[in-house]
Design a protein around this motif. Structure first.
Motif, PDB file in Angstrom:
ATOM      1  N   UNK A   6      89.140  28.498 -64.636  1.00 38.69           N
ATOM      2  CA  UNK A   6      88.127  29.627 -64.571  1.00 38.69           C
ATOM      3  C   UNK A   6      87.098  29.024 -63.871  1.00 38.69           C
ATOM      4  N   UNK A   7      86.858  29.797 -62.685  1.00 34.46           N
ATOM      5  CA  UNK A   7      85.436  29.926 -61.977  1.00 34.46           C
ATOM      6  C   UNK A   7      84.247  30.489 -62.677  1.00 34.46           C
ATOM      7  N   UNK A   8      83.415  29.736 -63.327  1.00 34.53           N
ATOM      8  CA  UNK A   8      82.233  30.268 -64.312  1.00 34.53           C
ATOM      9  C   UNK A   8      81.146  31.169 -63.551  1.00 34.53           C
ATOM     10  N   UNK A   9      81.238  31.543 -62.473  1.00 35.80           N
ATOM     11  CA  UNK A   9      80.060  32.359 -61.961  1.00 35.80           C
ATOM     12  C   UNK A   9      80.311  33.726 -62.668  1.00 35.80           C
ATOM     13  N   UNK A  10      81.357  34.584 -62.737  1.00 36.10           N
ATOM     14  CA  UNK A  10      81.168  35.731 -63.336  1.00 36.10           C
ATOM     15  C   UNK A  10      80.730  36.092 -64.914  1.00 36.10           C
ATOM     16  N   UNK A  11      80.624  34.829 -65.431  1.00 36.99           N
ATOM     17  CA  UNK A  11      80.392  34.562 -66.792  1.00 36.99           C
ATOM     18  C   UNK A  11      78.980  35.266 -67.211  1.00 36.99           C
ATOM     19  N   UNK A  12      78.098  35.192 -66.042  1.00 38.11           N
ATOM     20  CA  UNK A  12      76.869  35.905 -66.201  1.00 38.11           C
ATOM     21  C   UNK A  12      76.986  37.225 -66.344  1.00 38.11           C
ATOM     22  N   UNK A  71      81.695  37.880 -75.598  1.00 38.71           N
ATOM     23  CA  UNK A  71      82.822  38.013 -74.713  1.00 38.71           C
ATOM     24  C   UNK A  71      83.280  36.834 -73.955  1.00 38.71           C
ATOM     25  N   UNK A  72      82.518  35.987 -73.644  1.00 41.16           N
ATOM     26  CA  UNK A  72      82.920  34.599 -73.135  1.00 41.16           C
ATOM     27  C   UNK A  72      83.753  33.853 -73.917  1.00 41.16           C
ATOM     28  N   UNK A  73      83.318  33.911 -75.294  1.00 43.71           N
ATOM     29  CA  UNK A  73      84.192  33.416 -76.308  1.00 43.71           C
ATOM     30  C   UNK A  73      85.679  33.823 -76.508  1.00 43.71           C
ATOM     31  N   UNK A  74      85.634  35.116 -76.307  1.00 41.55           N
ATOM     32  CA  UNK A  74      86.860  35.853 -76.380  1.00 41.55           C
ATOM     33  C   UNK A  74      87.921  35.251 -75.128  1.00 41.55           C
ATOM     34  N   UNK A  75      87.186  35.672 -74.157  1.00 38.82           N
ATOM     35  CA  UNK A  75      88.032  35.113 -72.696  1.00 38.82           C
ATOM     36  C   UNK A  75      88.518  33.874 -72.888  1.00 38.82           C
ATOM     37  N   UNK A  76      87.763  32.864 -73.232  1.00 33.82           N
ATOM     38  CA  UNK A  76      88.114  31.599 -73.275  1.00 33.82           C
ATOM     39  C   UNK A  76      89.255  31.229 -74.249  1.00 33.82           C
ATOM     40  N   UNK A  77      89.033  31.642 -75.442  1.00 27.26           N
ATOM     41  CA  UNK A  77      90.146  31.816 -76.294  1.00 27.26           C
ATOM     42  C   UNK A  77      91.506  32.223 -75.840  1.00 27.26           C
ATOM     43  N   UNK A  78      91.396  33.407 -75.196  1.00 29.10           N
ATOM     44  CA  UNK A  78      92.532  34.055 -74.433  1.00 29.10           C
ATOM     45  C   UNK A  78      93.031  32.788 -73.311  1.00 29.10           C
ATOM     46  N   UNK A  79      92.029  32.337 -72.539  1.00 29.54           N
ATOM     47  CA  UNK A  79      92.625  31.453 -71.504  1.00 29.54           C
ATOM     48  C   UNK A  79      93.550  30.085 -72.203  1.00 29.54           C
ATOM     49  N   UNK A  80      92.840  29.705 -73.228  1.00 28.58           N
ATOM     50  CA  UNK A  80      93.353  28.799 -74.039  1.00 28.58           C
ATOM     51  C   UNK A  80      95.087  28.907 -74.468  1.00 28.58           C
ATOM     52  N   UNK A  81      95.101  30.131 -74.929  1.00 29.39           N
ATOM     53  CA  UNK A  81      96.413  30.694 -75.353  1.00 29.39           C
ATOM     54  C   UNK A  81      97.394  30.929 -74.284  1.00 29.39           C
ATOM     55  N   UNK A  82      97.060  31.027 -73.114  1.00 31.63           N
ATOM     56  CA  UNK A  82      97.736  31.201 -71.999  1.00 31.63           C
ATOM     57  C   UNK A  82      98.098  29.852 -71.269  1.00 31.63           C
ATOM     58  N   UNK A  83      97.582  28.693 -71.804  1.00 35.58           N
ATOM     59  CA  UNK A  83      97.583  27.425 -71.152  1.00 35.58           C
ATOM     60  C   UNK A  83      96.706  27.042 -70.159  1.00 35.58           C
ATOM     61  N   UNK A 139      79.374  29.237 -72.174  1.00 33.38           N
ATOM     62  CA  UNK A 139      80.628  28.419 -72.257  1.00 33.38           C
ATOM     63  C   UNK A 139      80.441  27.374 -73.589  1.00 33.38           C
ATOM     64  N   UNK A 140      79.425  26.721 -73.915  1.00 30.00           N
ATOM     65  CA  UNK A 140      79.331  26.014 -74.850  1.00 30.00           C
ATOM     66  C   UNK A 140      79.343  26.659 -76.145  1.00 30.00           C
ATOM     67  N   UNK A 141      78.985  27.955 -76.171  1.00 30.99           N
ATOM     68  CA  UNK A 141      79.086  28.848 -77.556  1.00 30.99           C
ATOM     69  C   UNK A 141      80.609  29.017 -77.491  1.00 30.99           C
ATOM     70  N   UNK A 142      81.490  29.390 -76.608  1.00 30.64           N
ATOM     71  CA  UNK A 142      82.761  29.683 -76.524  1.00 30.64           C
ATOM     72  C   UNK A 142      83.662  28.426 -76.903  1.00 30.64           C
ATOM     73  N   UNK A 143      83.348  27.363 -76.437  1.00 23.27           N
ATOM     74  CA  UNK A 143      83.999  26.374 -76.754  1.00 23.27           C
ATOM     75  C   UNK A 143      84.023  25.519 -77.986  1.00 23.27           C
ATOM     76  N   UNK A 144      83.046  26.038 -78.841  1.00 20.35           N
ATOM     77  CA  UNK A 144      83.045  25.360 -80.167  1.00 20.35           C
ATOM     78  C   UNK A 144      84.425  25.399 -80.932  1.00 20.35           C
ATOM     79  N   UNK A 145      84.928  24.458 -81.444  1.00 20.64           N
ATOM     80  CA  UNK A 145      86.218  24.208 -82.030  1.00 20.64           C
ATOM     81  C   UNK A 145      87.248  23.980 -81.319  1.00 20.64           C
ATOM     82  N   UNK A 169      90.216  21.787 -73.282  1.00 17.47           N
ATOM     83  CA  UNK A 169      89.777  22.053 -71.958  1.00 17.47           C
ATOM     84  C   UNK A 169      89.155  20.822 -71.433  1.00 17.47           C
ATOM     85  N   UNK A 170      89.422  20.939 -69.839  1.00 16.62           N
ATOM     86  CA  UNK A 170      88.822  20.015 -69.004  1.00 16.62           C
ATOM     87  C   UNK A 170      87.571  20.769 -68.272  1.00 16.62           C
TER      88      UNK A 170
END
Length: 335
Positions: A18-24, A30-42, A59-65, A70-71
């Motif tokens: 994931x390139x993080x520019x569009x997160x803005x 919305x970022x949390x939902x996207x990050x969890x979906x990315x995790x589900x897809x590997x 991203x910090x909020x999205x990555x909690x738990x 992730x790298x």
């Protein structure tokens, strides 16, 4: 998902990140939902930066738990030890983590790289943070071929990020050199800042190059994620139809597209010509007008300062009408 080893870091990363520019463009939830979906897809690689306003924080909020899934890579434009040390702590705080897998020197010029490497330069802070376990690995990002080539010879550089896509192949030989030296190559700007409309074609082209370790398209929506993953995992050879479309894209963009090679420098008026065009790309193609204008405002010399001497055009290997393009940028940014 296909996983690869990111050069000498030894990290196992997904072929697409994931390139993080569009997160803005979205919010924290919305970022949390996207990050969890990315995790589900590997997908397990995320790139962000101190300069991407709220990106690290969201991203910090999205990555909690799910931080351990992730790298995480981020980067700073700090050039001094003190400023870099402060940015590292800010990144750790924003990302809600006690370590960052990869911390990168963000787009230095040759002169700024000298400062990074000098006594009390940013590299000292990075190495201290690495020794303390706050950073796992060090890298560098660049838009200049000259900086890319120099970075290859820096023994602390474990990853290099550089633009490579259908219309930007100026670093292709150096990308192959990354492979030879076991330096992880991270491909940014796969869609040339949004100039290439067919994202599937763009990603298929990039992934057909075995020297590219990982590609990090910007994504903000689930449908973008699904399309990008599908394209990157399609290992079939490029068809003749695709090759013909690639040729057409080059014909359309190739004659009027800044590849940020920096051969036009130095500008008689002190304008950073590639950066003007880079920020204009964000303004016109990324739907990030406010951010593009804020980055543009940091330039000491603006597009409107062009004195139309034309010297830059004599140096441009792509024969761009830089003076005309500068006028257009000045109108778009209002200065």
């Amino acid at each position: 998902m296909e996983y690869v080893t990111l050069g000498k870091t030894g990290l196992k990363v997904s072929k697409i990140g994931l390139g993080g520019i569009p997160i803005q463009k979205i919010d924290a939830e919305g970022t949390r939902i996207l990050v969890h979906k990315l995790s589900d897809r590997g997908v397990n690689y995320i790139d962000t930066a101190r300069g991407y306003t709220v990106s690290e924080e969201y991203l910090g909020y999205a990555l909690e738990g799910i931080r351990d899934k992730f790298v995480i890579a981020t980067k700073s434009m700090a050039r001094t030890r003190e400023a870099m040390a402060a940015d590292i702590e800010k990144s750790l705080c924003n990302l809600k983590t006690d370590y960052i897998d990869i911390y990168q020197v963000h787009n230095p010029s040759m002169e700024q790289l000298d400062q990074v490497l000098a006594k009390d330069g940013a590299l000292e802070a990075l190495q201290e943070a690495k020794k303390a376990g706050k950073i796992g690995h060090l890298g560098l990002t660049a838009h200049s071929v000259e900086v890319f080539e120099r970075a290859l010879d820096l023994d602390w550089v474990e990853t290099i990020m550089f633009p490579y896509n259908i219309v930007e192949g100026q670093g292709e030989e150096l990308i192959a050199e990354c492979k030879k030296r076991n330096i992880g190559f991270i491909d940014m700007k796969p869609l040339a800042g949004g100039a290439i409309e067919n994202g599937t074609l763009a990603l298929r082209y990039i992934c057909s190059n075995p020297n590219v370790t990982i590609v990090i398209p910007g994504m903000a929506e689930e449908h973008e994620m699904e399309e990008n993953i599908k394209a990157c995992l399609d290992s079939s050879p490029l068809s003749q139809t695709e090759l013909d479309e690639i040729r057409k894209v080059r014909e359309q963009l190739g004659t009027n597209f800044c590849r940020r090679c920096n051969y036009c420098a130095p500008c008689s008026a002190g304008i950073s010509i590639p950066n003007v065009f880079l920020f204009a790309g964000y303004l016109n193609r990324y739907d990030l007008g406010e951010w593009a204008r804020s980055r543009y405002s940091t330039l000491q010399a603006k597009a409107s300062d062009c004195i139309e001497c034309g010297v830059c055009e004599t140096r441009c290997p792509y024969h761009l009408p830089i003076r005309k393009m500068m006028k257009e940028c000045a109108e778009q940014f209002g200065e």
